[in-house]
Each structure stands twice: as C-alpha cells, then as structure tokens.
Design a protein around this motif. Structure first.
Motif, PDB file in Angstrom:
ATOM      1  N   THR A  63     -32.964  59.186  39.780  1.00  0.00           N
ATOM      2  CA  THR A  63     -33.122  58.771  38.387  1.00  0.00           C
ATOM      3  C   THR A  63     -34.619  58.995  38.073  1.00  0.00           C
ATOM      4  O   THR A  63     -35.305  59.605  38.885  1.00  0.00           O
ATOM      5  CB  THR A  63     -32.790  57.279  38.272  1.00  0.00           C
ATOM      6  OG1 THR A  63     -33.723  56.569  39.117  1.00  0.00           O
ATOM      7  CG2 THR A  63     -31.375  56.972  38.749  1.00  0.00           C
ATOM      8  N   ALA A  73     -33.747  65.210  38.991  1.00  0.00           N
ATOM      9  CA  ALA A  73     -32.422  65.783  38.734  1.00  0.00           C
ATOM     10  C   ALA A  73     -32.402  67.294  38.905  1.00  0.00           C
ATOM     11  O   ALA A  73     -33.112  68.024  38.213  1.00  0.00           O
ATOM     12  CB  ALA A  73     -31.973  65.412  37.321  1.00  0.00           C
ATOM     13  N   HIS A 128     -34.974  65.143  33.505  1.00  0.00           N
ATOM     14  CA  HIS A 128     -34.156  66.334  33.751  1.00  0.00           C
ATOM     15  C   HIS A 128     -34.898  67.622  33.416  1.00  0.00           C
ATOM     16  O   HIS A 128     -34.347  68.712  33.560  1.00  0.00           O
ATOM     17  CB  HIS A 128     -32.863  66.255  32.934  1.00  0.00           C
ATOM     18  CG  HIS A 128     -31.999  65.092  33.341  1.00  0.00           C
ATOM     19  ND1 HIS A 128     -30.824  65.231  34.042  1.00  0.00           N
ATOM     20  CD2 HIS A 128     -32.192  63.743  33.191  1.00  0.00           C
ATOM     21  CE1 HIS A 128     -30.315  64.029  34.282  1.00  0.00           C
ATOM     22  NE2 HIS A 128     -31.127  63.114  33.777  1.00  0.00           N
ATOM     23  N   ASP A 236     -25.930  63.001  32.217  1.00  0.00           N
ATOM     24  CA  ASP A 236     -26.046  61.571  31.889  1.00  0.00           C
ATOM     25  C   ASP A 236     -25.165  61.237  30.684  1.00  0.00           C
ATOM     26  O   ASP A 236     -25.180  61.960  29.693  1.00  0.00           O
ATOM     27  CB  ASP A 236     -27.497  61.211  31.502  1.00  0.00           C
ATOM     28  CG  ASP A 236     -28.455  61.259  32.669  1.00  0.00           C
ATOM     29  OD1 ASP A 236     -28.047  61.677  33.764  1.00  0.00           O
ATOM     30  OD2 ASP A 236     -29.628  60.863  32.468  1.00  0.00           O
ATOM     31  N   GLU A 256     -23.318  60.861  37.112  1.00  0.00           N
ATOM     32  CA  GLU A 256     -24.196  59.704  37.226  1.00  0.00           C
ATOM     33  C   GLU A 256     -23.353  58.434  37.270  1.00  0.00           C
ATOM     34  O   GLU A 256     -22.157  58.460  36.939  1.00  0.00           O
ATOM     35  CB  GLU A 256     -25.134  59.642  36.014  1.00  0.00           C
ATOM     36  CG  GLU A 256     -24.420  59.299  34.702  1.00  0.00           C
ATOM     37  CD  GLU A 256     -25.062  58.131  33.948  1.00  0.00           C
ATOM     38  OE1 GLU A 256     -25.522  57.164  34.601  1.00  0.00           O
ATOM     39  OE2 GLU A 256     -25.086  58.170  32.711  1.00  0.00           O
ATOM     40  N   HIS A 306     -27.739  60.424  40.616  1.00  0.00           N
ATOM     41  CA  HIS A 306     -28.448  59.690  39.553  1.00  0.00           C
ATOM     42  C   HIS A 306     -27.931  58.251  39.499  1.00  0.00           C
ATOM     43  O   HIS A 306     -27.545  57.750  38.447  1.00  0.00           O
ATOM     44  CB  HIS A 306     -28.184  60.438  38.235  1.00  0.00           C
ATOM     45  CG  HIS A 306     -29.123  60.149  37.097  1.00  0.00           C
ATOM     46  ND1 HIS A 306     -29.135  58.960  36.428  1.00  0.00           N
ATOM     47  CD2 HIS A 306     -30.060  60.915  36.495  1.00  0.00           C
ATOM     48  CE1 HIS A 306     -30.034  59.017  35.452  1.00  0.00           C
ATOM     49  NE2 HIS A 306     -30.617  60.188  35.474  1.00  0.00           N
TER      50      HIS A 306
END
Ligand SMILES: [Zn+2]
Ligand SMILES: [Zn+2]
Length: 340
Positions: A63, A73, A128, A236, A256, A306
């Motif tokens: 994360t 990520a 990201h 996400d 995630e 994540h």
C-alpha cells in the motif's frame, strides 16, 4: 493585550494542548514507528499452473506504507514471454528486477529492459504511479529504443507530459552528451480511456478495462484474456457492479483488500476511529464484499495484494485469516515477486 502577555497566553495554551494530547497520540500516523514495516513476509513463491503460457507476477504488493519488504504497486501478465506491466508504484523497476532474478532467474529474459514496452495504469494515485519516471527513463539507459506504450485513465497524458518536461535536462544530456543515447526509447505513447471496454488487443492478449468505485478519482481494473487464461487485476476499489461483471468466471482474480477487524487502527483517513472507518471504506474493498463477489462470480483462485492490514501486534497473515472465515475457495496472500 501586551506582546509579553500574548506570548504567555499562547505558551499556556500550547502547554494545555500538550497535556491533553501527549506525543504518542500526535505520532499515531508515524509509519516509521510501526511493527508492520519490520516484518519480512518471506521469500517469493512460484504457484503458476504447470505448462501455463500465461503467468501472473505480483511484483510489488505494498500500500502507500513505506515497507522495505514490499515494494510499491506493480504487477505483470506474462504471455509467451512478453511482459505486460501493471501499475508503477514506488520501486516498480526494482520490483521487476527482483521478479526477474527470483525463481532461479527464470524470468530474466522476459524482463530485459529493452522488452519493457507496455504498461497499464489502474489509476493515478501516487502509490501506483511514483515509479513511472523510472520505468520511462531507466530501461532506455539500458538500451530500450521503442517508446513506452502507456494505457490509463484520463489524466495519464498530463502526468507523462509533466514527467518528461521535468526530466528534459537528463534526456537531452544523454542524447547529446558522450553517452549518445538513442532519441526514441525515452518517448511515451499514451493511450487514455474514459470508460470501460477493450483498451488493447494484440496477437497474445485482449485487455478490457472496467470502472471502479475508488473515492472520486477515475479508477479501473483490467480483465486480461489470453489463449489459456482469464485474469482479472482489480486495482483499488470497492465491489461495484462493473467489477462484479468483470470478475465473472475469472481463473485468477488479483485484488486489493482492507481489514474490517483492524480498520479503526488505520494511520490515515481522519482523527476519530469512526471517521477513519468511513473514509477507508469509501475507497477500499471489505473482506465481506470480496467474499460475496468472488463466490457469485465463481472465481477459481484469489490472490490478495495491497492489503490494508492494521493488526496489532502485526501479523502479515491477519487479513488472509479474516478473509478465510468468510470464504472457502482457494486464496493466497501475495508476496513481492510471487508467480501465479
Ligand atoms: Zn488508490
Ligand atoms: Zn493504492
């Protein structure tokens, strides 16, 4: 009030505040003082089906947490030895290098810098995308001559333009200076999209984007279809109808997940526990919703990335265990450089 009295009154107020809110409360969001970033989840695993032509790499599984054992990520679909990269979080190129050199260097040629030419961004949150300058420029230093093809939501072009503008002195020097780099490999072709549907297709892979519910930022997941596998990389977001539809009959769903049990310990999202809970769930996926979605979609294998895991004392498998109480199917908690 005289300046001296004003000063005394301010000092008294500060003292009162310090007494009411002692230092540990004010430091609750200090990510360098949490157990989570001290725990190594263990070495990467090779879990791909035998004879698979399509592999899935969870290269960076963090994360925004600055965890030295989990890079930002980053993922990849690998079809017939061509990598299609997903997201570019902090240390994305190092995550690629780690994946290339793990597993007895089985993927070293797949991830050779000149072959890093396709990237799919799920959304433009910094966790990201902060690795994007490195993915654009560093493979070029090592000989990439093809421009990087970047697929992403509206705003991607602006992000890339900003990065290239910021790095012009570096780019010009490498081309015009003693290094004599090529004038093509630093360039980027951006392919923006503003709704779901097919965003890419070649002889190996079809890529369909689907819209996510993730705060107010345009966010997407991807459904990848190759000759032998259907893989959904969710990015996400919450369990919305487009995600539900895209996950249908997926062989592998990479997603995630947050923790309902520990969300109140979140280091972001607000001052009170209630506020943090409300804010986190306006962005992220609850285990109970994922369990419902995966069961209804008949997903074969689930891989968690994540993970918003705020367990205390910290247990890297806390979310997996929480999720397994709700879901009986095949599910793994990923590590960096895992292959599925
Ligand atoms: Zn995000
Ligand atoms: Zn994120």
């Amino acid at each position: 009030m005289t300046p001296k009295r004003l000063y005394r009154a301010a000092a008294a107020t500060l003292l009162a505040c310090a007494t009411l809110f002692p230092a540990p409360t004010l430091l609750a969001g200090n990510r360098f003082d949490t157990e989570e970033i001290t725990v190594d989840p263990g070495p990467p695993r090779w879990r791909a089906p035998q004879q698979a032509r399509t592999l899935v790499a969870t290269m960076g599984t963090s994360t925004p947490s600055p965890n030295p054992y989990r890079l930002g990520a980053a993922g990849a679909l690998i079809v017939d030895n061509q990598a299609y990269l997903i997201d570019a979080g902090e240390g994305a190129l190092r995550a690629i290098a780690k994946t290339a050199t793990a597993h007895d260097k089985a993927l070293v040629d797949v991830f050779a810098p000149p072959k890093l030419t396709h990237l799919f961004l799920t959304h433009l949150h910094s966790d990201h995308t902060v690795g994007l300058p490195s993915l654009i420029l560093n493979p070029w230093i090592f000989g990439r001559s093809a421009p990087l093809e970047v697929y992403g939501p509206v705003g991607t072009q602006r992000l890339v333009d900003g990065i290239l503008a910021a790095y012009q002195p570096d780019i010009r020097e490498r081309i015009d200076g003693p290094e004599g780099a090529n004038d093509t490999g630093w360039r980027v072709n951006v392919h923006e999209f503003e709704s779901g549907g097919v965003v890419f297709q070649d002889e190996r892979l079809k890529v369909e984007a689907f819209a996510h519910e993730h705060g107010t930022l345009p966010a997407y997941g991807y459904r990848f279809t190759s000759a032998d596998r259907v893989v959904v990389w969710a990015g996400d977001g919450k369990a919305g109808p487009a995600f539900q539809e895209a996950a249908k009959d997926a062989g592998l769903l990479v997603t995630e997940i947050g923790s309902e049990a520990t969300v109140r310990n979140s280091p972001w999202g607000g001052m009170s526990a209630e506020e943090r809970e409300r804010v986190v769930w306006s962005y992220h996926l609850k285990p109970s919703n994922l369990a419902r979605l995966a069961s209804a979609a008949k997903v074969k294998t689930l891989v968690l990335i994540h993970e918003s895991n705020y367990s205390a004392p910290y247990d890297p498998l806390a979310i997996l265990e929480e999720f397994r109480r709700l879901y009986s199917g095949e599910v793994y908690s990923s590590r960096d450089a895992d292959i599925y």
